[in-house]
Each structure stands twice: as C-alpha cells, then as structure tokens.
Design a protein around this motif. Sequence first.
Motif, short mmCIF file in Angstrom:
data_model
loop_
_atom_site.label_atom_id
_atom_site.label_comp_id
_atom_site.label_asym_id
_atom_site.label_seq_id
_atom_site.Cartn_x
_atom_site.Cartn_y
_atom_site.Cartn_z
N SER A 10 44.14 69.85 52.81
CA SER A 10 44.90 70.53 53.85
C SER A 10 46.20 71.08 53.28
CB SER A 10 45.21 69.58 55.00
OG SER A 10 44.02 69.15 55.63
N LEU A 11 46.49 72.33 53.61
CA LEU A 11 47.73 72.93 53.16
C LEU A 11 48.93 72.31 53.84
CD1 LEU A 11 49.20 75.16 51.54
CD2 LEU A 11 48.76 76.70 53.47
N PHE A 12 48.76 71.96 55.13
CA PHE A 12 49.87 71.44 55.91
C PHE A 12 49.65 69.98 56.30
CE2 PHE A 12 49.76 76.05 56.99
CZ PHE A 12 50.94 76.40 56.36
N ASP A 13 50.74 69.24 56.33
CA ASP A 13 50.76 67.84 56.73
C ASP A 13 51.01 67.80 58.23
OD1 ASP A 13 51.38 65.20 57.28
OD2 ASP A 13 52.65 64.92 55.53
N ARG A 14 49.94 67.68 59.03
CA ARG A 14 50.08 67.75 60.48
C ARG A 14 50.97 66.65 61.06
NH1 ARG A 14 49.02 72.13 63.44
NH2 ARG A 14 48.67 70.73 65.21
N SER A 200 56.63 71.47 56.06
CA SER A 200 55.54 70.54 56.41
C SER A 200 54.36 70.72 55.47
CB SER A 200 55.10 70.74 57.86
OG SER A 200 56.15 70.45 58.76
N LEU A 201 54.60 71.29 54.31
CA LEU A 201 53.52 71.45 53.34
C LEU A 201 53.07 70.09 52.81
CD1 LEU A 201 55.04 74.47 51.40
CD2 LEU A 201 52.83 74.49 52.56
N SER A 202 51.78 69.94 52.63
CA SER A 202 51.26 68.67 52.10
C SER A 202 51.76 68.42 50.69
CB SER A 202 49.72 68.70 52.10
OG SER A 202 49.22 68.78 53.42
N GLY A 203 51.99 69.48 49.93
CA GLY A 203 52.44 69.34 48.54
C GLY A 203 53.93 69.36 48.36
N ARG A 204 54.70 69.20 49.45
CA ARG A 204 56.16 69.25 49.34
C ARG A 204 56.68 68.07 48.51
NH1 ARG A 204 54.69 66.82 53.86
NH2 ARG A 204 55.88 65.05 54.68
N MET A 205 57.87 68.24 47.96
CA MET A 205 58.49 67.16 47.20
C MET A 205 58.79 65.98 48.12
SD MET A 205 61.13 68.78 44.43
CE MET A 205 62.35 69.05 45.72
N LYS A 206 58.60 64.78 47.62
CA LYS A 206 58.86 63.57 48.40
C LYS A 206 60.16 62.90 47.98
CE LYS A 206 54.87 63.83 50.64
NZ LYS A 206 54.18 64.93 49.97
N TYR A 207 60.98 63.59 47.18
CA TYR A 207 62.26 63.03 46.74
C TYR A 207 63.34 64.09 46.95
CZ TYR A 207 60.82 65.59 42.55
OH TYR A 207 60.37 66.56 41.69
N PRO A 208 64.61 63.65 47.05
CA PRO A 208 65.69 64.60 47.36
C PRO A 208 65.87 65.66 46.28
CG PRO A 208 66.40 62.32 47.70
CD PRO A 208 65.09 62.26 46.99
N THR A 209 66.27 66.83 46.72
CA THR A 209 66.56 67.95 45.81
C THR A 209 67.97 67.79 45.24
OG1 THR A 209 65.13 69.42 47.08
CG2 THR A 209 66.78 70.46 45.66
N LYS A 210 68.13 68.18 43.98
CA LYS A 210 69.45 68.12 43.36
C LYS A 210 70.43 69.01 44.12
CE LYS A 210 67.52 67.49 38.70
NZ LYS A 210 67.41 68.09 37.34
N ARG A 211 71.64 68.50 44.28
CA ARG A 211 72.67 69.28 44.98
C ARG A 211 72.95 70.60 44.26
NH1 ARG A 211 77.33 64.88 46.80
NH2 ARG A 211 76.00 63.64 48.20
#
Length: 276
Positions: A10-14, A200-211
């Motif tokens: 799935s492309l999106f995480d429902r 809400s992408l299934s492949g999105r990063m699960k950790y914080p982005t660098k400032r």
Amino acid sequence: MKLPESNAPSLFDRPALIRHRDRARDDALFLHHAAVDEVQDRLTMVNKTFTDPAIVAPFAHIWHDVLPGAQIVADDEVLALTPDAHDLVIHAMALHWANDPVGQLIQCHRALRSDGLLLVVCLGGETLHELRAALGQAEIEISGGLSPRIAPMAELRDLGGLLQRAGLALPVADTARLTAEYRDLTHLMHDLRAMGETNSLSGRMKYPTKRQVFARAQQIYADHFQTPAGRLSATFELICLTGWSPDDSQQKPLRPGSAQTRLAEALGTKEGKLSN
C-alpha cells in the motif's frame, strides 16, 4: 461488495491518515469548503434534478447541508454504497489518498443508476510543488538523499483516463488552482497538520528530520517562491472530474467514415490536393 485482494504494498498508511484527520481543525478545512463550491458550481450547469445523491467524504459535517437527504459515507477502501441506488455520487477530497483510485471510481460507478453522474474533487499534481522542490533540494544538500515526504498526486490527464478505466461515459476533467500565503515554512507545516493532510505515506521516515534540513528548505523556499510582501506562496490544485453511468440516451461519437457531408461543403470551400 468484496474487492479482489492484492499483494502489492500500500502506498498510503490508512491508520496514520485517520489519525491525522482526527486532529484536523474545522477552521483549517478551507480546501474542503472550496471543493463544496466547485461541486455546487458544476451541478448548476447540469440540466438534471438529482433525487438520490451520495457523498464520499472524510469530513462528513462539511457536506451535511450541501445536498439535504444525501447519504454520506467515509472514503474507506470498500465504500458503504449500495449498487444501483443513486443518481448522483460525489467523491470529495479523498481520491488523492486512495491506495486504489480506480477501485474507488469503479465502486462509485456501481452505486450509480443508468445515466447517473459521478463528480470527483481531489488534489492534483501541482499541489505544494513549491514545498516539494524546497524540501527535496534541502534534503539532498544536507542528508545526501531523498525520503518520501509529500504524496505523489496524479496529473489532470491521468485522472481523466481513470474515469474511462472505471467504465464511465462522457468523461471531463478540469482544474482550479488556489494560492495560500504563509509567514514561513513552520506556519505552512502547522496548517497542513490542521487540515489533516500531513505525510501518510507508508514509506515515510519514522525518525525526526534534521533541523538543518528545514532551515535550508526555508531559505530555498523564500529564494524561489516568496511574494512581494515577504510571505511564502503555496499552490493547491483542485482537480474536478465528471463522468456518467452509460445510458442509451447519451450522445455517442460518430463512427469513422459515417459523415454524410463533406467538410469542404460544410465550410463553403473547394477541395484541393495537397502538394509538397
């Protein structure tokens, strides 16, 4: 109705999408109110009275007074619509989050009676192109790569083709662009959160982005998309689709070679041969 199972990821995480929508604020849903305006405008151009409408929408309260008596259902992967029960189905501001957009349109088609109208409003490919460009360049510069941040959205011509794949007749696709202005990148991000339209992408990063990524993205955004007043411009493209459940009463294109009058005769000119 049971849809065929698929092993494709799935492309999106429902569940994530539902959580994001649950925290949306009514005062930030201006895109949904714009979709209501687009729908009402198009219905005024249709010479037909609809008596059994249905609306597929993530925020039902936006649509309660638009078409009194309409059945309003959530944009679940399997829509709670009865086959052949409606003469109008509106799919509002949800198709861009569908894992199977063609399947959504097919379900809407099945819910329509003969000569019923499907009207879709969703976000299109020009949406947030400024943010996409700024974040992408910043992440490449700071982190050396790209991560999924903004959902891919279909272009106008692609969405028009989906109507035909779903078996609908007389398909029409057009677009309306809205521009909003923000103080800075943080203001835009907060507004997207309040809309329920964050990643809400299934492949999105699960950790914080660098400032540093956001700081650099702010600079890039301001360099390329700043208004004369010093604010950041953000584009939202609303794509509107209309298609009809096929019926014998509808106009049909002529078969090639079936014309009864020569083009030259109709234009009052003489035919001639082409020369090199």
